[in-house]
Design a protein around this motif. Structure first.
Motif, PDB file in Angstrom:
ATOM      1  N   VAL A  43      21.782  50.903   0.493  1.00 21.77           N
ATOM      2  CA  VAL A  43      22.327  50.413  -1.070  1.00 21.77           C
ATOM      3  C   VAL A  43      22.928  51.232  -1.695  1.00 21.77           C
ATOM      4  N   THR A  44      23.249  52.779  -1.794  1.00 20.45           N
ATOM      5  CA  THR A  44      24.103  53.569  -2.928  1.00 20.45           C
ATOM      6  C   THR A  44      24.763  53.753  -2.232  1.00 20.45           C
ATOM      7  N   ARG A  45      25.869  54.592  -3.696  1.00 21.71           N
ATOM      8  CA  ARG A  45      27.313  55.153  -3.253  1.00 21.71           C
ATOM      9  C   ARG A  45      27.509  55.968  -4.219  1.00 21.71           C
ATOM     10  N   SER A  46      28.498  56.638  -3.719  1.00 20.92           N
ATOM     11  CA  SER A  46      28.867  57.908  -5.230  1.00 20.92           C
ATOM     12  C   SER A  46      29.201  57.515  -6.725  1.00 20.92           C
ATOM     13  N   ASN A  47      29.425  57.911  -7.896  1.00 17.93           N
ATOM     14  CA  ASN A  47      29.085  58.051  -8.775  1.00 17.93           C
ATOM     15  C   ASN A  47      30.105  59.502  -9.511  1.00 17.93           C
ATOM     16  N   ASP A  48      29.481  59.926 -10.619  1.00 16.29           N
ATOM     17  CA  ASP A  48      30.660  60.443 -11.553  1.00 16.29           C
ATOM     18  C   ASP A  48      30.155  62.218 -10.972  1.00 16.29           C
ATOM     19  N   ALA A  49      30.881  62.850 -11.181  1.00 19.48           N
ATOM     20  CA  ALA A  49      31.252  64.495 -10.674  1.00 19.48           C
ATOM     21  C   ALA A  49      31.827  64.796 -11.109  1.00 19.48           C
ATOM     22  N   ARG A  50      32.081  66.512 -11.047  1.00 16.68           N
ATOM     23  CA  ARG A  50      32.589  67.424 -11.930  1.00 16.68           C
ATOM     24  C   ARG A  50      32.803  68.532 -11.159  1.00 16.68           C
ATOM     25  N   LEU A  51      33.111  69.391 -10.964  1.00 14.65           N
ATOM     26  CA  LEU A  51      33.031  71.065 -10.941  1.00 14.65           C
ATOM     27  C   LEU A  51      32.481  71.634 -12.192  1.00 14.65           C
ATOM     28  N   ASP A  52      31.857  72.045 -11.993  1.00 18.06           N
ATOM     29  CA  ASP A  52      30.522  73.087 -12.988  1.00 18.06           C
ATOM     30  C   ASP A  52      31.540  74.610 -13.192  1.00 18.06           C
ATOM     31  N   ARG A  53      31.164  75.416 -14.230  1.00 15.84           N
ATOM     32  CA  ARG A  53      31.901  77.100 -14.029  1.00 15.84           C
ATOM     33  C   ARG A  53      31.165  78.016 -13.233  1.00 15.84           C
ATOM     34  N   HIS A  54      30.301  77.851 -12.054  1.00 21.42           N
ATOM     35  CA  HIS A  54      29.731  78.639 -11.610  1.00 21.42           C
ATOM     36  C   HIS A  54      30.187  78.704  -9.857  1.00 21.42           C
ATOM     37  N   GLY A  55      31.005  77.712  -9.760  1.00 19.13           N
ATOM     38  CA  GLY A  55      32.327  77.533  -8.397  1.00 19.13           C
ATOM     39  C   GLY A  55      31.102  76.829  -7.893  1.00 19.13           C
ATOM     40  N   GLY A  56      30.493  75.081  -8.393  1.00 25.12           N
ATOM     41  CA  GLY A  56      29.705  74.314  -7.911  1.00 25.12           C
ATOM     42  C   GLY A  56      30.290  73.205  -7.775  1.00 25.12           C
ATOM     43  N   LEU A  57      30.182  71.874  -7.634  1.00 29.47           N
ATOM     44  CA  LEU A  57      29.882  70.661  -7.753  1.00 29.47           C
ATOM     45  C   LEU A  57      28.909  69.989  -8.306  1.00 29.47           C
ATOM     46  N   TRP A  58      28.839  69.022  -9.188  1.00 28.89           N
ATOM     47  CA  TRP A  58      27.228  68.265  -9.305  1.00 28.89           C
ATOM     48  C   TRP A  58      28.327  66.968  -8.948  1.00 28.89           C
ATOM     49  N   PHE A  59      27.457  66.083  -8.464  1.00 33.20           N
ATOM     50  CA  PHE A  59      28.057  65.009  -8.287  1.00 33.20           C
ATOM     51  C   PHE A  59      26.422  63.614  -7.606  1.00 33.20           C
ATOM     52  N   SER A  60      26.901  62.615  -8.073  1.00 35.75           N
ATOM     53  CA  SER A  60      25.795  61.474  -8.021  1.00 35.75           C
ATOM     54  C   SER A  60      25.999  60.304  -6.884  1.00 35.75           C
ATOM     55  N   SER A  61      24.821  59.966  -7.539  1.00 37.46           N
ATOM     56  CA  SER A  61      24.622  58.005  -6.406  1.00 37.46           C
ATOM     57  C   SER A  61      23.905  57.605  -7.240  1.00 37.46           C
ATOM     58  N   MET A  62      24.453  56.031  -7.042  1.00 39.09           N
ATOM     59  CA  MET A  62      23.776  54.867  -7.807  1.00 39.09           C
ATOM     60  C   MET A  62      24.033  53.613  -7.066  1.00 39.09           C
ATOM     61  N   GLY A  63      23.259  52.582  -7.430  1.00 37.71           N
ATOM     62  CA  GLY A  63      23.498  51.398  -6.783  1.00 37.71           C
ATOM     63  C   GLY A  63      24.225  50.304  -6.686  1.00 37.71           C
TER      64      GLY A  63
END
Length: 319
Positions: free
Chosen positions: A107-127
Motif C-alpha cells: 500500500v505504501t511508498r517512501s516520501n519526504d526525507a532529509r539528513l539531520d544535524r546529528h549524522g542521521g537520516l529522517w525518512f517517511s512513508s505514505m499510501g
C-alpha cells in the motif's frame, strides 16, 4: 494566519534549470563532492543529477519508487525507496537492498526525507494513493532504523535547525507545520524524561507543537529546508510559491514559481546560496496553460538576499 493571496513580499521568480517534466519531483539535495544537485521523479522512477558548473544533466532509471538519494561517505548513495533503504554504487548504478522498511506493505511508498544535524537520516512513508494515516516517520541513526510517528497521511517538511535542537515536519492535509524538540542524539524527547532507546514507542514521545498554520492558505505545506539563519523555506503545493518563514513561523517573503505544485527546495552551489525547487504535474489536467509544471527551478539568493545561505550536509555514514 496566511491569506489566500500571500501578503508577504515577493523576492523574485525562479528560473527553469531543467525543463523535463517530473510527474512528482521530490527529494532535492546537493552533492558537494561532485558539485551537482540531485532530485527524484518518484512516480517516473528517475534520479536526476545536474552539475552546475557545466549544466551536465544525467538521468538514472530506477526499478522502484524512490524519493531521496543521500550521498554516502564512501562515495555511493543511499536510496529511500518503497521497500526500504538501498545502496546504489555510484560508479555502476548497481542497487542492493540494505534495510527493509515496509517492504511487505504494497500500500505504501517512501516520501519526504532529509539528513539531520546529528549524522542521521529522517525518512517517511505514505499510501500510494494517499490513504489516510497509512504512513509513518522513521529515523536512521548509527545503522539502526526506528519509527518516530505513525498514522501520517502525507509526511512532508522534514528539516532541522542548525544547532540540532529542533526538527520540523508536516502532515500535509492538516495544513500545519509541527516542531519537535530533540535530545543531544537528535531524537524527539520522551514524555517521562528518560533517554530515547531502540525500544521507545511513538506514543511515548513528547507531542510536537504547532509551529505554523496554513489553514487559510491556498497552498499546502510540502517539502522544506532551514537556512543558516534559522528561516524555513517551505514549498506550498497548489500555490506556485516557496514561502520564507521566520524562526517564529511567520511568512516574511516568498519566491514565485511558474508551476502550481511546488514540492521541495534545497540549497546548493559553492556558497550554498542557490535554491533549487522541484515541482510536479501530478493531479493537473491542463499542462498547456503557459506554465512549466513539473520542471525544476533555481533562484540565486545572492541576487535577492545577499548573505543568505543554506546549511552544509555531511555525507551519511551507514555505521
Amino acid at each position: 494566519m496566511n491569506n489566500k493571496t500571500p501578503s508577504s513580499p515577493c523576492l523574485g521568480e525562479a528560473r527553469v534549470l531543467h525543463d523535463q517534466r517530473c510527474e512528482l519531483g521530490e527529494g532535492p539535495g546537493w552533492d558537494a563532492a561532485r558539485g551537482e544537485f540531485r532530485w527524484l521523479d518518484i512516480i517516473g522512477r528517475q534520479l536526476h543529477r545536474h552539475r552546475l558548473e557545466d549544466d551536465q544533466h544525467r538521468i538514472i532509471e530506477l526499478a522502484q519508487l524512490t524519493s531521496f538519494a543521500a550521498p554516502l561517505s564512501d562515495g555511493d548513495d543511499l536510496l529511500v525507496t518503497e521497500h526500504g533503504l538501498m545502496v546504489m554504487e555510484h560508479a555502476h548504478g548497481t542497487v542492493s537492498p540494505w534495510r527493509d522498511v515496509e517492504a511487505d506493505n504494497g500500500v505504501t511508498r517512501s516520501n519526504d526525507a532529509r539528513l539531520d544535524r546529528h549524522g542521521g537520516l529522517w525518512f517517511s512513508s505514505m499510501g500510494k494513493s494517499a490513504q489516510p494515516e497509512a504512513g509513518s516517520l522513521y529515523r536512521l541513526y548509527r545503522g539502526e532504523v526506528t519509527v518516530l510517528r505513525r498514522q501520517i497521511s502525507i509526511p512532508n517538511a522534514i528539516c532541522f535547525s542548525a544547532d540540532g535542537h529542533y526538527a520540523w515536519f508536516a502532515d500535509t492535509p492538516t495544513q500545519k507545520v509541527m516542531r519537535w524538540r530533540l535530545d543531544d542524539q537528535g531524537f524527539p524527547l520522551r514524555e517521562d524524561g528518560t533517554p530515547f532507546s531502540q525500544d521507545t514507542q511513538p506514543d511515548e514521545l513528547v507531542a510536537p507543537e504547532v509551529w505554523a498554520d496554513f489553514s487559510d492558505d491556498i497552498g499546502s505545506p510540502d517539502g522544506a529546508v532551514i537556512d543558516a539563519d534559522g528561516y524555513m523555506w517551505l514549498a506550498l503545493w497548489g500555490a506556485g510559491r516557496v514561502a520564507r518563514l521566520s524562526p517564529e513561523g511567520e511568512e516574511v517573503a516568498h519566491i514565485k514559481v511558474a508551476a502550481n505544485h511546488t514540492t521541495c527546495p534545497a540549497f546548493g552551489g559553492a556558497n550554498l546560496d542557490t535554491l533549487l525547487i522541484t515541482t510536479a504535474t501530478e493531479g493537473l489536467d491542463n499542462l498547456d496553460d503557459g506554465l512549466q509544471h513539473g520542471a525544476t527551478f533555481v533562484i540565486e539568493l545572492a541576487d535577492i538576499l545577499p548573505g543568505v545561505r543554506g546549511q552544509a550536509d555531511e555525507p551519511l555514514h551507514l555505521r
